[in-house]
Design an enzyme around this catalytic site. Structure first.
Site, PDB file in Angstrom:
ATOM      1  N   LYS A   1       0.835  -1.202   0.000  1.00 54.54           N
ATOM      2  CA  LYS A   1       0.000   0.000   0.000  1.00 54.54           C
ATOM      3  C   LYS A   1       0.870   1.252   0.000  1.00 54.54           C
ATOM      4  O   LYS A   1       1.784   1.389   0.804  1.00 54.54           O
ATOM      5  CB  LYS A   1      -0.880   0.030   1.258  1.00 54.54           C
ATOM      6  CG  LYS A   1      -1.837   1.209   1.279  1.00 54.54           C
ATOM      7  CD  LYS A   1      -2.552   1.358   2.606  1.00 54.54           C
ATOM      8  CE  LYS A   1      -1.797   2.246   3.563  1.00 54.54           C
ATOM      9  NZ  LYS A   1      -1.649   3.648   3.116  1.00 54.54           N
TER      10      LYS A   1
ATOM     11  N   SER B   1       5.704   6.493  10.771  1.00 56.71           N
ATOM     12  CA  SER B   1       5.891   7.147  12.061  1.00 56.71           C
ATOM     13  C   SER B   1       6.037   6.132  13.192  1.00 56.71           C
ATOM     14  O   SER B   1       5.529   5.009  13.111  1.00 56.71           O
ATOM     15  CB  SER B   1       4.704   8.064  12.343  1.00 56.71           C
ATOM     16  OG  SER B   1       3.521   7.305  12.407  1.00 56.71           O
TER      17      SER B   1
ATOM     18  N   VAL C   1       2.526   4.945  14.547  1.00 53.63           N
ATOM     19  CA  VAL C   1       1.864   3.850  13.831  1.00 53.63           C
ATOM     20  C   VAL C   1       2.668   2.559  13.995  1.00 53.63           C
ATOM     21  O   VAL C   1       2.093   1.470  14.128  1.00 53.63           O
ATOM     22  CB  VAL C   1       1.641   4.205  12.339  1.00 53.63           C
ATOM     23  CG1 VAL C   1       1.118   3.005  11.568  1.00 53.63           C
ATOM     24  CG2 VAL C   1       0.665   5.368  12.205  1.00 53.63           C
TER      25      VAL C   1
ATOM     26  N   GLU D   1      11.064  14.450  16.337  1.00 54.40           N
ATOM     27  CA  GLU D   1      11.268  14.415  14.898  1.00 54.40           C
ATOM     28  C   GLU D   1      10.342  15.435  14.235  1.00 54.40           C
ATOM     29  O   GLU D   1       9.148  15.442  14.468  1.00 54.40           O
ATOM     30  CB  GLU D   1      10.943  13.016  14.360  1.00 54.40           C
ATOM     31  CG  GLU D   1      11.169  12.919  12.870  1.00 54.40           C
ATOM     32  CD  GLU D   1      10.928  11.516  12.317  1.00 54.40           C
ATOM     33  OE1 GLU D   1       9.863  10.933  12.605  1.00 54.40           O
ATOM     34  OE2 GLU D   1      11.807  11.021  11.606  1.00 54.40           O
TER      35      GLU D   1
ATOM     36  N   CYS E   1      13.820  10.139   7.156  1.00 58.24           N
ATOM     37  CA  CYS E   1      13.899   9.643   8.531  1.00 58.24           C
ATOM     38  C   CYS E   1      15.327   9.736   9.065  1.00 58.24           C
ATOM     39  O   CYS E   1      15.528   9.856  10.258  1.00 58.24           O
ATOM     40  CB  CYS E   1      13.378   8.220   8.619  1.00 58.24           C
ATOM     41  SG  CYS E   1      14.007   7.169   7.318  1.00 58.24           S
TER      42      CYS E   1
ATOM     43  N   GLU F   1      10.549   0.383  10.199  1.00 57.00           N
ATOM     44  CA  GLU F   1      11.545   1.414   9.907  1.00 57.00           C
ATOM     45  C   GLU F   1      10.875   2.723  10.307  1.00 57.00           C
ATOM     46  O   GLU F   1       9.982   3.199   9.605  1.00 57.00           O
ATOM     47  CB  GLU F   1      11.798   1.388   8.392  1.00 57.00           C
ATOM     48  CG  GLU F   1      13.132   1.874   7.971  1.00 57.00           C
ATOM     49  CD  GLU F   1      14.226   0.889   8.295  1.00 57.00           C
ATOM     50  OE1 GLU F   1      14.936   1.162   9.277  1.00 57.00           O
ATOM     51  OE2 GLU F   1      14.368  -0.123   7.599  1.00 57.00           O
TER      52      GLU F   1
HETATM   53  P1  NAI Z   1       2.107   7.522   9.130  1.00 56.44           P
HETATM   54  O1  NAI Z   1       2.960   6.605   9.944  1.00 56.44           O
HETATM   55  O2  NAI Z   1       0.726   7.798   9.586  1.00 56.44           O
HETATM   56  O3  NAI Z   1       2.007   6.959   7.626  1.00 56.44           O
HETATM   57  C1  NAI Z   1       2.879   6.019   7.036  1.00 56.44           C
HETATM   58  C2  NAI Z   1       2.072   4.930   6.343  1.00 56.44           C
HETATM   59  O4  NAI Z   1       1.324   4.184   7.302  1.00 56.44           O
HETATM   60  C3  NAI Z   1       1.040   5.450   5.344  1.00 56.44           C
HETATM   61  O5  NAI Z   1       1.001   4.564   4.238  1.00 56.44           O
HETATM   62  C4  NAI Z   1      -0.256   5.376   6.135  1.00 56.44           C
HETATM   63  O6  NAI Z   1      -1.395   5.261   5.311  1.00 56.44           O
HETATM   64  C5  NAI Z   1      -0.051   4.119   6.949  1.00 56.44           C
HETATM   65  N1  NAI Z   1      -0.845   4.016   8.175  1.00 56.44           N
HETATM   66  C6  NAI Z   1      -1.346   5.030   8.936  1.00 56.44           C
HETATM   67  N2  NAI Z   1      -1.999   4.519  10.005  1.00 56.44           N
HETATM   68  C7  NAI Z   1      -1.907   3.171   9.926  1.00 56.44           C
HETATM   69  C8  NAI Z   1      -2.358   2.079  10.744  1.00 56.44           C
HETATM   70  N3  NAI Z   1      -3.057   2.287  11.879  1.00 56.44           N
HETATM   71  N4  NAI Z   1      -2.074   0.813  10.358  1.00 56.44           N
HETATM   72  C9  NAI Z   1      -1.362   0.586   9.243  1.00 56.44           C
HETATM   73  N5  NAI Z   1      -0.922   1.557   8.441  1.00 56.44           N
HETATM   74  C10 NAI Z   1      -1.175   2.847   8.765  1.00 56.44           C
HETATM   75  O7  NAI Z   1       2.899   8.881   8.972  1.00 56.44           O
HETATM   76  P2  NAI Z   1       2.299  10.322   8.597  1.00 56.44           P
HETATM   77  O8  NAI Z   1       1.117  10.654   9.435  1.00 56.44           O
HETATM   78  O9  NAI Z   1       2.131  10.372   7.142  1.00 56.44           O
HETATM   79  O10 NAI Z   1       3.507  11.256   9.055  1.00 56.44           O
HETATM   80  C11 NAI Z   1       3.576  11.669  10.406  1.00 56.44           C
HETATM   81  C12 NAI Z   1       4.986  11.710  10.897  1.00 56.44           C
HETATM   82  O11 NAI Z   1       5.579  10.417  10.793  1.00 56.44           O
HETATM   83  C13 NAI Z   1       5.926  12.603  10.133  1.00 56.44           C
HETATM   84  O12 NAI Z   1       5.849  13.909  10.548  1.00 56.44           O
HETATM   85  C14 NAI Z   1       7.248  11.963  10.427  1.00 56.44           C
HETATM   86  O13 NAI Z   1       7.714  12.435  11.647  1.00 56.44           O
HETATM   87  C15 NAI Z   1       6.950  10.496  10.539  1.00 56.44           C
HETATM   88  N6  NAI Z   1       7.246   9.745   9.306  1.00 56.44           N
HETATM   89  C16 NAI Z   1       8.394   8.995   9.255  1.00 56.44           C
HETATM   90  C17 NAI Z   1       8.719   8.329   8.093  1.00 56.44           C
HETATM   91  C18 NAI Z   1       9.962   7.529   7.987  1.00 56.44           C
HETATM   92  O14 NAI Z   1      10.495   7.387   6.894  1.00 56.44           O
HETATM   93  N7  NAI Z   1      10.444   6.932   9.051  1.00 56.44           N
HETATM   94  C19 NAI Z   1       7.899   8.424   6.892  1.00 56.44           C
HETATM   95  C20 NAI Z   1       6.680   9.186   7.054  1.00 56.44           C
HETATM   96  C21 NAI Z   1       6.412   9.811   8.228  1.00 56.44           C
END
Ligand code: NAI
Ligand code: MG
Length: 487
Positions: A193, A246, A249, A398, A301, A267
């Site tokens: 996804k 994040s 999550v 972060e 990240c 990750e």
């Molecule tokens: P997020 O963790 O909500 O989204 C990442 C992925 O997880 C997306 O595909 C989303 O649809 C999916 N997701 C969301 N809730 C879920 C659940 N309950 N179960 C399974 N999948 C789920 O991150 P978001 O809200 O887009 O960004 C928020 C913060 O997260 C950012 O400000 C940043 O600090 C961090 N982040 C870190 C990343 C990394 O590469 N480590 C990448 C993106 C965000």
């Protein structure tokens, strides 16, 4: 249009716009789910919009997958696993993966332009980093498919089955490659996804996968937000969850798989320290710090979001850093002169602005590039804060944006303890002329990756991953095969 920087030394001319053409890209107005090798309507009939964060224009409507659709995708992946993929000779599997790699290369320009349009990153990065590395990961893991017995000598290895993969918006195509390539090479099938703000390159990848002739159901591509992700995580017939996103999550996912047989790799976030010693090549270090925090608008990240400068050179380094910041071009992601593109979404811009306000409220001193920003779209100037303390929110949390927190230090022990004082442990950077300092630091830093006299260097052969709240498991390299195998 790229706004030319106001330099201290006025160069006396403006850079002409040099936008990459969009004539050669092929975008449909609507994308359905890619399940069992077929473009499939979402069972709810619901679609959501994906916008270009640089101008807020809608690019396409995207199918929203619900539990029923995920079930369909998992069943297709299971059937393909049992009937075809797990029985296929490994060398044959490898051929399909090579073909995917070559097709990405052939369409590299289209992938790069769409990645920049959907996510906001500068075309120079999508063209020179995201797309070549994505192809590189498929090439690299294609090579392992029929050599697993050499990867794990004297051990018997077995694929897991169906891998559920959830990726973020900062490197959409690249994160898909990081996850799909090792899963296929080890004989697993996939349901993946995309993130809700950046679904397009994954559906372009679906076209590549279709063109590669890989058997239907081996790779299934879906879209939707958190609920759709949760449906993958909670599906009883998924054997493995690979997640990048994040820490919040990540924790939800870890709780959800407790007591199941699902293997997981997470990750998560980071708050990397970049450390400049007085003996470092300072100009090179400044360039590395700029790249470390402002690359991809800080949506990384492993971004070097905390800078530690040895006190004796801190004034000099800060001056160089501010001069270099002032020359950065913020603007149209499709312009080849652009250094810093658009912030990925309105929500993320809100988060970043909130942190900037917090920094000011906490009494930190702010410095920003003085360029003008386009009227439409989501933008943030490259920003740095000085006069911060270890307990400041902008030092601890972060931000995931182009915001750098700068501190100084006197001794090695002091900087090691300050750098390690974070719940995260993904990456770090060290700048010094002395090899012994590098070895000392790499062994004492609690970080999965430590770069020395460089930053943000990636390669398919090199493992990537963190400690503590940055998650666990490694992606890339030989290590990246393990999470997809029973050994
Ligand atoms: P997020 O963790 O909500 O989204 C990442 C992925 O997880 C997306 O595909 C989303 O649809 C999916 N997701 C969301 N809730 C879920 C659940 N309950 N179960 C399974 N999948 C789920 O991150 P978001 O809200 O887009 O960004 C928020 C913060 O997260 C950012 O400000 C940043 O600090 C961090 N982040 C870190 C990343 C990394 O590469 N480590 C990448 C993106 C965000
Ligand atoms: Mg978008």
């Amino acid at each position: 249009m790229a706004k030319s920087p106001k330099l201290e030394f006025d160069v006396g001319w403006d850079l002409s716009p040099a936008p990459e053409s969009t004539d050669h890209i092929n975008l449909k107005g609507q994308y359905d789910l890619f399940i069992n090798g077929k473009w499939t309507k979402p069972s709810s009939g619901k679609y959501f919009k994906t916008v270009n964060p640089a101008n807020e224009k809608v690019l396409a409507e995207i199918a929203e997958a619900n539990e029923k659709d995920i079930d369909k995708a998992v069943q297709a992946a299971r059937k393909a696993y049992v009937e075809v993929w797990s029985k296929m000779p490994a060398a044959e599997r490898g051929k399909y993966i090579y073909r995917i790699a070559r097709l990405i290369q052939e369409r590299a320009r289209e992938f790069a332009v769409i990645e920049s349009m959907d996510g906001g990153k500068a075309i120079r990065e999508s063209r020179d980093v995201d797309v070549p590395l994505a192809a590189g990961h498929f090439f690299y893991y294609a090579g392992w498919a029929d050599k697993l017995e050499y990867a794990f000598p004297n051990r018997r290895v077995h694929s897991l089955g169906v891998a559920g993969q959830i990726i973020p918006w900062n490197f959409p195509l690249l994160m898909a490659a990081w996850k799909i390539a090792p899963a296929l090479a080890t004989g697993n099938t996939v349901v993946i996804k995309s993130a809700e703000t950046t679904p397009l390159t994954l559906y372009k990848l679906a076209e590549v996968i279709e063109a590669s002739g890989i058997p239907p159901g081996v790779v299934n591509i879906v879209s939707g937000a958190g609920e759709t992700g949760a449906a993958i995580v909670n599906h009883p017939d998924v054997d493995k969850i690979a997640f990048t996103g994040s820490t919040g999550v990540g924790k939800i996912i870890q709780r959800a798989v407790v007591g199941t047989n699902k293997k997981t790799t997470l990750e998560l976030g980071g708050k990397a320290a970049n450390i400049i010693f007085e003996d470092a090549p300072l100009d090179q270090a400044v360039e590395g710090v700029i790249n470390g925090i402002y690359f991809n608008q800080g949506h990384v990240c492993c971004a070097g979001s905390r800078l530690f400068i040895q006190e004796s050179v801190s004034d000099l380094v800060l001056r160089k850093l501010k001069d270099r910041m002032e020359s950065l071009i913020v603007g149209d992601p499709l312009d080849k002169n652009t250094d810093i593109g658009a912030i990925n979404s309105k929500e993320q811009l809100g988060t970043i602005n909130h942190f900037i306000k917090t920094g000011k409220d906490e009494g930190a001193e702010m410095y920003q590039n003085s360029c003008s920003l386009p009227d439409k779209g989501y933008w943030c100037r490259p920003t740095l804060f000085t006069n911060v303390s270890q307990s400041s929110k902008i030092v601890q949390e972060e931000i995931f944006g182009p915001v750098l927190a700068v501190q100084t230090f006197r001794t090695i022990d002091e900087v090691i303890s300050k750098a390690n004082n974070t719940p995260y442990g993904l990456s770090a950077g060290v700048w010094t002329d002395k090899g012994s300092k590098i070895f000392n630091l790499t062994s004492q830093m609690k970080a999965g990756i430590v770069w020395a006299n460089t930053y943000n260097k990636f390669d398919p052969t090199s493992p990537f991953g963190g400690y503590k709240e940055s998650g666990f498991g490694r992606e890339g390299g030989l290590h990246g095969l393990k999470p997809y195998l029973k050994i």
